[in-house]
Write an enzyme that holds these catalytic residues in place. Sequence first.
Site: not given
Ligand code: BG6
Length: 474
Positions: A182, A373
């Site tokens: 990201e 993701e």
């Molecule tokens: C992304 C990141 O922003 O979202 C991860 O690459 C992160 O590291 C994921 O964990 C989900 O976000 P969060 O804040 O719910 O853990």
Amino acid sequence: MNNLGFPKEFLWGGALAANQCEGAYLEGGKGLSNVDLCPAGENRFNVMLGNIKELKPLVNESYPSHEAIDFYHKFKEDIALFAEMGFKCLRISIAWSRIFPNGDDKDPNEEGLKFYDEVFDEMIKHNIEPVVTICHFDLPVALIENYGGWTNRKLVGFYENYATTLFKRYKDKVKYWMSFNEINMLLHLPFMGAGIRFKEGENPTEVKYQAAHHELMASALATKALKEIIPNAMMGCMLAAGAVYPYSCNPEDVQRAMEIERENYLFIDVQAKGKYPGYGKRFFRENNINIKMEDGDLEILKNNTVDYIGFSYYSSRCASVDPALLTDGNVFATVKNPYLKASEWGWQIDPMGLRITCNQLYDRYEKPLFIVENGLGAVDKVEEDGQIIDDYRIEYLREHIKEMKEAILDGVDLIGYTPWGCIDLVSASTGEMKKRYGFIYVDKDDKGNGTLERKKKKSFYWYKKVIGSNGEEI
Ligand code: BG6
């Protein structure tokens, strides 16, 4: 043209990041990282923004990531569970400070290199293709202390050396790489994304874009090195993505939506098209941003573009010029979309937005896409009989997978899908354990209590079926 579903070789899997799952934060010769200094609780956000004086953990704060889910010691058990679900790939990240504890060390830390050798061997044993993020919000603290993090050009060389060390060591094990997780989040969380602490009198926007230029150079140089060391490897960028919709058809809202998208696209335009876009140059010109470049930088960016577009997708966004519509988001202020429901953490749920995002990215870059993701952070309940019935997660993922299929029908070249936090881990934005994403439950709470025992959730069996049928049975 016969098969209109998921391609046969589609990479189904899951995604993790070192600092959110490994724990063992000072074991095996590892040095301290910026992410080791982000506490749970009310100060977390401040630290992620760069408001941190002492670059060491404080006694009155708690740091869940220091132990996390102890993947460092339990990876064999965890990878066996991923294999049971039928994972074709697993996205992990390497902790830079396990390999170079201070970032600028002359020699790498053999114990750190050996750890990832074992992790990759375990994946390969189970026919799981490793997908590796070189830097997932992860920077040796010594590089912040002694050099000012990514604001310093020297970081480009340190990163190049780090990446090259990885390519040489793992050249027979890892084909899919990603330079920075990201990368655009650097604009919103500058300490987390780039180890930035602003000095008085600085123009913060200029500082951030200077650091961004260094990361982009590092990414291009790593891509160059990768091709020399592992010719058939693939380098990807990684964008925190999500289509931005205009709140209304007022052209000013449309313009605003385009500007927000471009703020994110700028990074990927450089990484995938090899040049700073015109709209970016205008932004720099009009905001007093003078990026210091060295001779040859633009040439390096031009000649070393990425092979695929990796991105995270959790939600779409909405844009409006009406300040009254702005609400406090998790990481940045947003406009609520009245057509969408939201997760318990206020992240709006928009499966169709994934199809739209895929199409936008593919139209723009014409390179293979990899959704690295996606997922739903939710509170899970362990029933008295031990079951975890996470139908809400299944529903979320199912609707997104349906839209991925639509995107493929639209002609998008989609190569893989790795839902986030395939085993519960520490949340990046909040530091909580209770914000869970996994198919596998980990017995640990926000206070650090729990046995760390792993339990299969209902979604575990569901995802196994999805993979087994190559996305036909969802
Ligand atoms: C992304 C990141 O922003 O979202 C991860 O690459 C992160 O590291 C994921 O964990 C989900 O976000 P969060 O804040 O719910 O853990």
